[in-house]
Scaffold this motif. Structure first.
Motif, mmCIF file in Angstrom:
data_model
loop_
_atom_site.group_PDB
_atom_site.id
_atom_site.type_symbol
_atom_site.label_atom_id
_atom_site.label_comp_id
_atom_site.label_asym_id
_atom_site.label_seq_id
_atom_site.Cartn_x
_atom_site.Cartn_y
_atom_site.Cartn_z
ATOM 1 N N ARG A 181 -11.670 -16.970 53.557
ATOM 2 C CA ARG A 181 -11.100 -17.917 52.592
ATOM 3 C C ARG A 181 -11.225 -19.315 53.177
ATOM 4 O O ARG A 181 -10.993 -19.525 54.361
ATOM 5 C CB ARG A 181 -9.617 -17.573 52.352
ATOM 6 C CG ARG A 181 -8.929 -18.459 51.309
ATOM 7 C CD ARG A 181 -9.221 -17.964 49.922
ATOM 8 N NE ARG A 181 -8.674 -18.863 48.908
ATOM 9 C CZ ARG A 181 -7.420 -18.806 48.449
ATOM 10 N NH1 ARG A 181 -6.579 -17.913 48.945
ATOM 11 N NH2 ARG A 181 -7.018 -19.627 47.497
ATOM 12 N N GLY A 182 -11.598 -20.278 52.368
ATOM 13 C CA GLY A 182 -11.791 -21.638 52.856
ATOM 14 C C GLY A 182 -10.600 -22.539 52.614
ATOM 15 O O GLY A 182 -9.980 -22.497 51.551
ATOM 16 N N GLN A 183 -10.269 -23.328 53.609
ATOM 17 C CA GLN A 183 -9.239 -24.361 53.468
ATOM 18 C C GLN A 183 -9.850 -25.707 53.821
ATOM 19 O O GLN A 183 -10.529 -25.835 54.840
ATOM 20 C CB GLN A 183 -8.043 -24.106 54.378
ATOM 21 C CG GLN A 183 -7.007 -25.253 54.331
ATOM 22 C CD GLN A 183 -5.861 -25.072 55.286
ATOM 23 O OE1 GLN A 183 -5.187 -24.043 55.254
ATOM 24 N NE2 GLN A 183 -5.618 -26.056 56.131
ATOM 25 N N VAL A 184 -9.604 -26.709 53.004
ATOM 26 C CA VAL A 184 -10.063 -28.067 53.275
ATOM 27 C C VAL A 184 -8.852 -28.940 53.560
ATOM 28 O O VAL A 184 -7.974 -29.095 52.712
ATOM 29 C CB VAL A 184 -10.849 -28.657 52.094
ATOM 30 C CG1 VAL A 184 -11.343 -30.064 52.441
ATOM 31 C CG2 VAL A 184 -12.026 -27.777 51.724
ATOM 32 N N SER A 185 -8.801 -29.483 54.775
ATOM 33 C CA SER A 185 -7.752 -30.435 55.137
ATOM 34 C C SER A 185 -8.350 -31.832 55.015
ATOM 35 O O SER A 185 -9.205 -32.228 55.807
ATOM 36 C CB SER A 185 -7.258 -30.180 56.569
ATOM 37 O OG SER A 185 -6.634 -28.915 56.662
ATOM 38 N N PHE A 186 -7.929 -32.568 53.986
ATOM 39 C CA PHE A 186 -8.457 -33.905 53.737
ATOM 40 C C PHE A 186 -7.854 -34.886 54.727
ATOM 41 O O PHE A 186 -6.629 -34.970 54.872
ATOM 42 C CB PHE A 186 -8.135 -34.336 52.311
ATOM 43 C CG PHE A 186 -8.960 -33.639 51.267
ATOM 44 C CD1 PHE A 186 -10.142 -34.201 50.808
ATOM 45 C CD2 PHE A 186 -8.569 -32.410 50.754
ATOM 46 C CE1 PHE A 186 -10.910 -33.563 49.849
ATOM 47 C CE2 PHE A 186 -9.328 -31.761 49.793
ATOM 48 C CZ PHE A 186 -10.512 -32.336 49.340
ATOM 49 N N SER A 187 -8.719 -35.639 55.403
ATOM 50 C CA SER A 187 -8.251 -36.550 56.428
ATOM 51 C C SER A 187 -9.082 -37.812 56.395
ATOM 52 O O SER A 187 -9.892 -38.037 55.505
ATOM 53 C CB SER A 187 -8.310 -35.859 57.801
ATOM 54 O OG SER A 187 -7.695 -36.643 58.797
ATOM 55 N N GLY A 188 -8.886 -38.678 57.384
ATOM 56 C CA GLY A 188 -9.595 -39.946 57.466
ATOM 57 C C GLY A 188 -9.579 -40.445 58.896
ATOM 58 O O GLY A 188 -9.766 -39.662 59.825
ATOM 59 N N GLY A 189 -9.269 -41.738 59.062
ATOM 60 C CA GLY A 189 -8.582 -42.677 58.185
ATOM 61 C C GLY A 189 -7.488 -42.048 57.338
ATOM 62 O O GLY A 189 -6.927 -41.015 57.649
ATOM 63 N N ASN A 190 -7.219 -42.757 56.259
ATOM 64 C CA ASN A 190 -6.249 -42.283 55.286
ATOM 65 C C ASN A 190 -7.024 -41.817 54.066
ATOM 66 O O ASN A 190 -7.599 -42.639 53.344
ATOM 67 C CB ASN A 190 -5.276 -43.402 54.918
ATOM 68 C CG ASN A 190 -4.187 -42.927 53.971
ATOM 69 O OD1 ASN A 190 -4.190 -41.780 53.536
ATOM 70 N ND2 ASN A 190 -3.260 -43.802 53.642
ATOM 71 N N PRO A 191 -7.078 -40.510 53.795
ATOM 72 C CA PRO A 191 -7.916 -39.999 52.708
ATOM 73 C C PRO A 191 -7.556 -40.567 51.344
ATOM 74 O O PRO A 191 -8.410 -40.654 50.460
ATOM 75 C CB PRO A 191 -7.700 -38.485 52.774
ATOM 76 C CG PRO A 191 -6.392 -38.306 53.482
ATOM 77 C CD PRO A 191 -6.326 -39.437 54.467
ATOM 78 N N LEU A 192 -6.292 -40.964 51.167
ATOM 79 C CA LEU A 192 -5.871 -41.487 49.874
ATOM 80 C C LEU A 192 -6.546 -42.822 49.540
ATOM 81 O O LEU A 192 -6.534 -43.260 48.380
ATOM 82 C CB LEU A 192 -4.350 -41.661 49.813
ATOM 83 C CG LEU A 192 -3.540 -40.396 49.491
ATOM 84 C CD1 LEU A 192 -3.533 -39.435 50.659
ATOM 85 C CD2 LEU A 192 -2.120 -40.760 49.093
ATOM 86 N N LEU A 193 -7.141 -43.466 50.528
ATOM 87 C CA LEU A 193 -7.804 -44.740 50.287
ATOM 88 C C LEU A 193 -9.232 -44.566 49.770
ATOM 89 O O LEU A 193 -9.890 -45.554 49.423
ATOM 90 C CB LEU A 193 -7.816 -45.577 51.575
ATOM 91 C CG LEU A 193 -6.436 -45.964 52.127
ATOM 92 C CD1 LEU A 193 -6.592 -46.795 53.401
ATOM 93 C CD2 LEU A 193 -5.625 -46.733 51.094
ATOM 94 N N HIS A 194 -9.726 -43.343 49.722
ATOM 95 C CA HIS A 194 -11.069 -43.100 49.188
ATOM 96 C C HIS A 194 -10.999 -43.089 47.659
ATOM 97 O O HIS A 194 -10.158 -42.416 47.070
ATOM 98 C CB HIS A 194 -11.614 -41.767 49.694
ATOM 99 C CG HIS A 194 -13.075 -41.585 49.464
ATOM 100 N ND1 HIS A 194 -13.618 -41.433 48.199
ATOM 101 C CD2 HIS A 194 -14.124 -41.535 50.328
ATOM 102 C CE1 HIS A 194 -14.926 -41.301 48.296
ATOM 103 N NE2 HIS A 194 -15.264 -41.355 49.577
ATOM 104 N N PRO A 195 -11.895 -43.810 46.974
ATOM 105 C CA PRO A 195 -11.829 -43.887 45.511
ATOM 106 C C PRO A 195 -12.044 -42.551 44.803
ATOM 107 O O PRO A 195 -11.624 -42.388 43.652
ATOM 108 C CB PRO A 195 -12.946 -44.885 45.159
ATOM 109 C CG PRO A 195 -13.861 -44.890 46.339
ATOM 110 C CD PRO A 195 -12.988 -44.640 47.525
ATOM 111 N N ASP A 196 -12.693 -41.575 45.461
ATOM 112 C CA ASP A 196 -12.939 -40.273 44.842
ATOM 113 C C ASP A 196 -12.051 -39.179 45.409
ATOM 114 O O ASP A 196 -12.326 -37.988 45.213
ATOM 115 C CB ASP A 196 -14.405 -39.877 45.035
ATOM 116 C CG ASP A 196 -15.351 -40.722 44.198
ATOM 117 O OD1 ASP A 196 -15.013 -41.005 43.040
ATOM 118 O OD2 ASP A 196 -16.410 -41.128 44.729
#
Length: 456
Positions: A181-196
Motif C-alpha cells: 500500500r502506498g503512502q505519500v507524505s507531502f513535504s517541502g519546504g512548506n507543501p501548502l505553498l505549492h500552487p498545485d
C-alpha cells in the motif's frame, strides 16, 4: 429465512467444518479455493468459505462481494476497470480490500522484504515484510520559515503539474508491482505553498494512496481544503523545545501559533504529530516539551540532528548522555501515551531490559531505500532526505529500476560494522547522523550506538 436458504446454510457449514483453512501464499489476488456460491429461489446467492483465519463464513452474497470476484476471475486490470467504469482506483481498492478482509479473496504477500538470513536466530519475522511503502515527496523548496537546522536551502525548481501527476502515477504502479500500500507524505519546504498542492492531494486520493502532510501550521480554511481533498492520515508539525528555544530556532511567534494549530487539528478530528530535532541546545527540554503537549497532540517524538545543510552550525546532542536520556524518555513514555519511540537505538535498552523490541524508525529499522524513499522537487530520488543519498532520478529511470539498483541495495544493507549485530533487522542506526559526523555510513556504524556487538 426460506427453507431453501436454511438447507444451503446447513449444508455449507457442514462442508466447511471438514475443510481446512486455505494458506494465504499467493502471487496475486486469488479467489479463496474453499468458496462456493449457491443460488437461492429468489435469485440471490449464498456465499460460503473458510477464511485464512480459520473462520467459517456463510451469508448472503453482497454486490461488493460479486464485484471483487468478477475483477479477480476475469483477471481485470484495476487501472482499466477504473477507467472503463468512470471510478477511481481507490474505489477498486476498497472493493478488493473488503473482500480480502472478509476472507473471500486471498491477497499476495509484499514483495519487499529483508533478507531471510537476518532472521536466522529466531528474530521476530514481524519486522521482515512491510505492508506499506512511504514516499516522502518534496514538492517545493519554498518555506515561510528559515530554521537554524534546515538540512536543505538549495535552489531547486518546484514540481510542475504534469511531472507531479507522473510521479504519483508511477509511485502507485511501483506499489502495485510490489504488493504494498502506498503512502505519500507531502513535504517541502512548506507543501501548502505549492500552487498545485490541493490538485496533487486529490489525485493521490483517487489513486488510492494514503496521504499525510509534513508542514507548518496553517489556517482553518486551508485545513478544511486539505480535508476535502484527501483527509490526511496525520498532519505533522515541528517544535524545537519550549517557547524561547523553539522561537530562537524557528522564528518569533512560531511556538504559540503551533499550539493554536494543534488545538485546531484536534477540533477538526485530524491526527496530529509533533516532531522535535534533538541537539545540544534543546536536549534538556525534550521531556518538558513532551509533558506540555500531553492532551494537545496525538503523538510526539524526536529525531537526532543530522549535521548537514545549515544544521552543521549546531552541535549534536551529548553522546555520553544519550543512553541515559533515552532511558528517561522511555520511562516517562510508559505513563504518557502520546510519547512515541522512534530512534532505532531504543532497541538496545529494550533488549537489555528483556522488553519486546519495536520496529525502529520506519517500523523496520532504518527504512532508507527499503520501505521509504524521498523524491525532491527536481525529481532526484534519495534513500533519505536528511542527508545526501541520491539513488536515481525519476526523470531518467523507473522507480522500480531505481529501487532495485546496486546503490539502493547497498544502503538497505546498512553499515558493515552492523553485520554482526542481532538488532540489525530493527536498527542499523541512523546513516544521516553518521554522515553529519563525517563517517562513511556504508561502513561505519552510528556514532551514538552504545550496543556491544558480539565481536567487540
Amino acid at each position: 429465512m426460506s427453507h431453501n436458504s436454511s438447507a444451503i446454510i446447513q449444508r455449507e457449514r457442514q462442508r466447511l467444518a471438514r475443510t481446512p483453512a486455505p494458506v494465504e501464499d499467493v502471487g496475486e489476488y486469488t479467489v479463496n479455493p474453499t468458496l462456493s456460491l449457491s443460488p437461492l429461489e429468489d435469485g440471490g446467492l449464498i456465499l460460503a468459505c473458510r477464511t485464512p483465519f480459520g473462520e467459517i463464513l456463510v451469508r448472503d452474497a453482497q454486490p461488493a462481494d460479486l464485484a471483487a470476484l468478477k475483477i479477480v476471475v476475469e483477471d481485470a486490470d484495476p487501472w482499466h476497470a477504473a477507467k472503463e467504469h468512470g471510478i477511481s482506483l481507490a474505489a477498486i481498492d476498497h472493493v478488493l480490500e473488503h473482500a480480502r478482509a472478509c476472507g473471500i479473496l486471498l491477497a499476495p504477500s509484499p514483495l519487499i522484504q529483508r533478507p531471510e538470513e537476518w532472521f536466522a536466530d529466531g528474530f521476530p519475522a514481524t519486522f521482515r515484510r512491510p505492508a506499506v511503502f512511504t514516499l516522502q515527496w518534496h514538492i517545493t523548496q519554498a518555506c515561510d520559515l528559515h530554521c537554524r537546522h534546515c538540512y536543505d536551502r538549495s535552489v531547486r525548481r518546484r514540481v510542475g503539474r504534469g511531472d507531479g501527476e507522473m510521479i504519483l502515477t508511477r509511485f502507485r504502479r511501483f506499489c502495485d508491482n510490489h504488493n504494498v500500500r502506498g503512502q505519500v507524505s507531502f513535504s517541502g519546504g512548506n507543501p501548502l505553498l505549492h500552487p498545485d498542492f490541493f490538485h496533487f492531494l486529490r489525485l493521490a486520493r483517487e489513486l488510492g494512496l494514503v496521504t499525510a502532510v509534513l508542514g507548518n501550521p496553517c489556517g482553518e480554511e486551508a485545513l478544511e481544503r486539505i480535508m476535502a481533498a484527501s483527509p490526511p492520515a496525520f498532519y505533522q508539525i515541528s517544535l524545537e523545545g519550549l517557547e524561547e528555544t523553539n522561537d530562537r530556532i524557528r522564528g518569533a511567534g512560531h511556538f504559540r501559533r503551533s499550539l493554536a494549530f494543534l488545538d485546531l487539528l484536534r477540533e477538526k478530528g485530524v491526527y496530529s504529530m509533533v516532531m522535535l530535532t534533538l541537539h545540544r541546545e534543546n536536549q534538556e527540554q525534550l521531556i518538558a516539551l513532551a509533558e506540555l503537549l500531553e492532551g494537545r497532540c496525538d503523538l510526539f517524538t524526536f529525531n537526532r540532528l543530522c549535521r548537514t545543510g545549515e544544521g552543521i552550525g549546531l552541535a549534536g546532542t551529548d553522546r555520553n548522555g544519550y543512553a541515559p536520556l533515552l532511558e528517561r524518555y522511555l520511562e516517562v513514555s510508559r505513563r504518557m501515551a502520546h510519547m512515541a519511540i522512534k530512534d532505532n537505538l531504543f532497541n538496545i535498552i529494550m533488549e537489555r531490559n528483556g522488553d519486546c523490541l519495536f520496529g525502529g524508525c520506519t517500523g523496520y529499522g532504518c527504512g532508507a531505500a527499503f520501505n521509504f524513499v524521498s523524491i525532491l522537487t527536481d525529481g532526484e530520488v534519495h534513500a533519505c532526505r536528511k542527508f545526501p543519498s541520491r539513488i536515481g532520478s525519476i526523470h531518467e529511470d523507473s522507480l522500480d529500476a531505481i529501487y532495485h539498483s546496486e546503490r539502493a541495495e547497498s544502503i538497505r544493507q546498512g553499515p558493515e560494522e552492523c553485520v554482526g549485530c542481532r538488532l540489525r533487522p530493527v536498527c542499523r542506526g541512523c546513516p544521516a547522523v553518521a554522515t553529519g559526523e563525517g563517517l562513511g555510513f556504508l561502513k561505519q556504524r552510528d556514532p551514538y550506538c552504545f550496543h556491544r556487538l558480539s565481536r567487540d
